[in-house]
Every structure is written in C-alpha cells, then in structure tokens.
Design a protein around this motif. Sequence first.
Motif, mmCIF file in Angstrom:
data_model
loop_
_atom_site.group_PDB
_atom_site.id
_atom_site.type_symbol
_atom_site.label_atom_id
_atom_site.label_comp_id
_atom_site.label_asym_id
_atom_site.label_seq_id
_atom_site.Cartn_x
_atom_site.Cartn_y
_atom_site.Cartn_z
ATOM 1 N N ALA A 237 0.844 -1.194 0.000
ATOM 2 C CA ALA A 237 0.000 0.000 0.000
ATOM 3 C C ALA A 237 0.879 1.243 0.000
ATOM 4 C CB ALA A 237 -0.917 0.003 1.216
ATOM 5 N N VAL A 238 0.739 2.054 -1.050
ATOM 6 C CA VAL A 238 1.483 3.316 -1.124
ATOM 7 C C VAL A 238 0.657 4.401 -0.450
ATOM 8 C CG1 VAL A 238 2.527 5.041 -2.623
ATOM 9 C CG2 VAL A 238 2.624 2.618 -3.261
ATOM 10 N N TYR A 239 1.234 5.048 0.537
ATOM 11 C CA TYR A 239 0.542 6.127 1.237
ATOM 12 C C TYR A 239 1.517 7.262 1.487
ATOM 13 C CZ TYR A 239 -2.830 8.328 4.361
ATOM 14 O OH TYR A 239 -3.722 9.203 4.936
ATOM 15 N N TYR A 244 4.056 0.630 2.061
ATOM 16 C CA TYR A 244 3.935 -0.214 3.247
ATOM 17 C C TYR A 244 3.667 -1.661 2.814
ATOM 18 C CZ TYR A 244 3.442 4.111 5.930
ATOM 19 O OH TYR A 244 3.650 5.348 6.505
ATOM 20 N N GLU A 245 4.280 -2.597 3.518
ATOM 21 C CA GLU A 245 4.077 -4.012 3.264
ATOM 22 C C GLU A 245 3.924 -4.752 4.586
ATOM 23 O OE1 GLU A 245 6.324 -5.032 -0.830
ATOM 24 O OE2 GLU A 245 7.666 -4.515 0.818
ATOM 25 N N ASN A 246 3.359 -5.963 4.500
ATOM 26 C CA ASN A 246 3.197 -6.817 5.688
ATOM 27 C C ASN A 246 2.449 -6.104 6.811
ATOM 28 O OD1 ASN A 246 4.822 -8.837 4.380
ATOM 29 N ND2 ASN A 246 6.635 -7.671 5.001
ATOM 30 N N ALA A 261 4.151 -3.204 10.542
ATOM 31 C CA ALA A 261 4.389 -3.219 9.090
ATOM 32 C C ALA A 261 5.893 -3.199 8.867
ATOM 33 C CB ALA A 261 3.720 -2.014 8.428
ATOM 34 N N ASN A 262 6.317 -3.048 7.613
ATOM 35 C CA ASN A 262 7.743 -2.939 7.322
ATOM 36 C C ASN A 262 8.351 -1.677 7.939
ATOM 37 O OD1 ASN A 262 6.138 -1.510 5.468
ATOM 38 N ND2 ASN A 262 7.792 -1.406 3.967
ATOM 39 N N ASP A 263 7.525 -0.697 8.269
ATOM 40 C CA ASP A 263 7.969 0.470 9.043
ATOM 41 C C ASP A 263 6.897 0.722 10.093
ATOM 42 O OD1 ASP A 263 8.713 2.943 10.102
ATOM 43 O OD2 ASP A 263 9.561 3.631 8.199
ATOM 44 N N THR A 264 7.034 0.041 11.220
ATOM 45 C CA THR A 264 5.996 0.085 12.260
ATOM 46 C C THR A 264 5.849 1.484 12.851
ATOM 47 O OG1 THR A 264 6.214 -2.250 12.790
ATOM 48 C CG2 THR A 264 5.351 -0.829 14.521
#
Length: 371
Positions: A237-239, A244-246, A261-264
């Motif tokens: 998901a691009v935001y 963002y992934e996972n 996520a990949n950047d929590t």
Amino acid sequence: MLDPRIEKLAYNLIHYSTELKPGEKVLIEAMGYEVPLVKQLVKEAYKAGALPFVTVKDHQLLRQMLLECTEEQMKMMAKYELERMKDMDAYIGIRAGFNATELSDVPGNKMKIYMEHFLKPVHSEQRVNHTKWVVLRYPNYSMAQLANTSTEAFEDFYFNVCNLDYGKMSRAMDHLVALMEKTDKVHIKGQGTDLTFSIKGIPVIKCDGKMNIPDGEVFTAPVKDSVNGVLTYNCPAVYQGFTYENIRLEFKDGKIVKATANDTERINEVFNTDEGARYIGEFAIGVNPYILKPMKDTLFDEKIMGSFHFTPGQSYDDASNGNKSAIHWDLVCIQTPEYGGGEIYFDDVLIRKDGLFVVPELECLNPENLK
C-alpha cells in the motif's frame, strides 16, 4: 489520430459516470498531462450541453509547495478551491503522476497540514458529498512499471478494465447489496486473519463506474465499535509516497490497538493522525474480473477480483458509521488461491471462498459472468 478507446472512455465518463445534463458545470482536474483524454472530455461535455472547467496540476510542484507549507497557507488555498468546488455540479479527476513516490520525502507534519486543511474540506467533505464525481488513472510509463508490464500491455489492460460493461456489473451487484443489507455479523478468515464485525443497519453502496474508473466494489462500514480480531493485509500500500508491506492490525472493540508493518513507527504515525484514524470507516468487496493482482495503485487494487478492503479512517456519508478522520486509507487483502485463499461468512453462512462466490444468487459476480 485519436485512439478510439479514449473516445469511448470520455463518452462513458460524461454520459454514464457523471451523467452530465445541459447547463451543468463540470471541473476536469488532471494531475499530470493527459491532454488527449482531457481534450476529448471537454468536447463531450460541450456535446452534452454542459460547461467544462479545466485545471492541470503536477506532483513535483505540489511537493515543492508542501515542503515548507503552513497551516494558514493551506487554509487559504482551500478557501479559494472550495468556492470553485461549491459551484460545480460534477467533478472528473484524472490521476497520472509520473512518479508514485514523488511525495515520499514530504515531512509527516506537512502532509498532515495538507490533508487536514486542504484535502479534507475541498474533497472529502465538499466534492465527495456534493458533486457527481468520478476519479480515474490514465496509462503512462510509471503505471506500466508498477504493474511490471510493457507499456503496450498495460494500455491494453487499462482499457479492458476501464471500458468494462459497468451497466451489466451494476445489475449483478444488486444481489450482493440485498444480501449485505440483511446481514448482521461478518466473519473473515484467512492467512493471519480472523476478524469479526457487524454491518447491521449501515447502508450498502454499489460502485459500478459512477465514482471510480476502474470500478467494481460493493461497500458499507462496520458498526464502529464492533470490530474484533486480527487482519493481515497481503497487498502493498502506497501512502504519502511510501510503500507499506506486511501490514498487520489488531482490533479491540473497533479500535486498532496494535499495528505493525515494514515500518511500524511510520504506520503508527499515520494511525495517530487523529482519533478516528484508529477506527474503520469502510468495508468493501472487490469484483472487477480484469484486475487480478496488485500494482501499488489503490484505485486498481481495491477492485481486485476476490479481494476485500478494510479502511481505517473517515466513513462516507452515504454509508456512515459516524467515524470522522482526516485519513481514509483503503488497505487491501486478496483471498484468491494464489494469495493464500480465505473465506467470508455472513451470519455464519459461507458466501465467498478463495475469492469466488459460492451462494447461487451471487455467482453472477464471479469473473466468468462479468467479462
């Protein structure tokens, strides 16, 4: 010579999606330089007796504006654009930037100012709720790269998706709308997912080419405090320019109590935008038969056949659960076998398994019946 597929798309946008009538005003807003389609939309609007207004924007210029923007500045920009939007009967937004991550280095506090003081009043509140609107993409090299295809192959895919027989899809959707209107409890199972919530009493809306192109979803909203369990999304998901992934969310009584996520850290900043950002504003089921895999473009990904999306943030007025937020983030989970499968139950009755509807009245929405 104009591509006849562009002529067909422009005709459908004017006469089907926005149903322009003589004397109505339509704002055609292009993010990029989609000149052939914009020109054809202007021609079709005049043929319909409508009055077209055109504005062209650019993500590189927007980025430069946002890097040092102030709250007062965004409020002034919103004031001017809001007055114009209030004069419009219809809106056609064409989104086709050349770089999907153009805004990725805009500081989070600046994006928050832009979203709260410009996007929310102009688009989320005025345009969405008070105009006949449709938003679409336009094929370009960047989109072909995101889809991992050649440019020509992506164009063929794009026009198959966007020039679908949406009238036929609309009639098939009526059966799903009727079933959802009678449903109380929804239970979704899948890899890393076990989620329950109620949709009782919330309106159900079909998206059949009137507001998005491509289209193909039926949506409602969960009762705000009814969501419990865990949901793992399998679409990137691009935001705000970041991918963002996972993404994994845990819910208790409607609220996201844990997000990873990949950047929590970054994703939790998004969910800390305001109180409503940790509650869900939309639940939707995707049915577009030509969209089968994600391409990091929400307008396409949320319509994937066999998918659903569960959206943190603002609910729509026409299917409101009372949740208010500056964000509305459509996060997608695909349940076809290639993506791990899964089931959706309405009031303990299995209605979709591994992306295909299994009750007779909904089989008309399976891909072989919509192409």
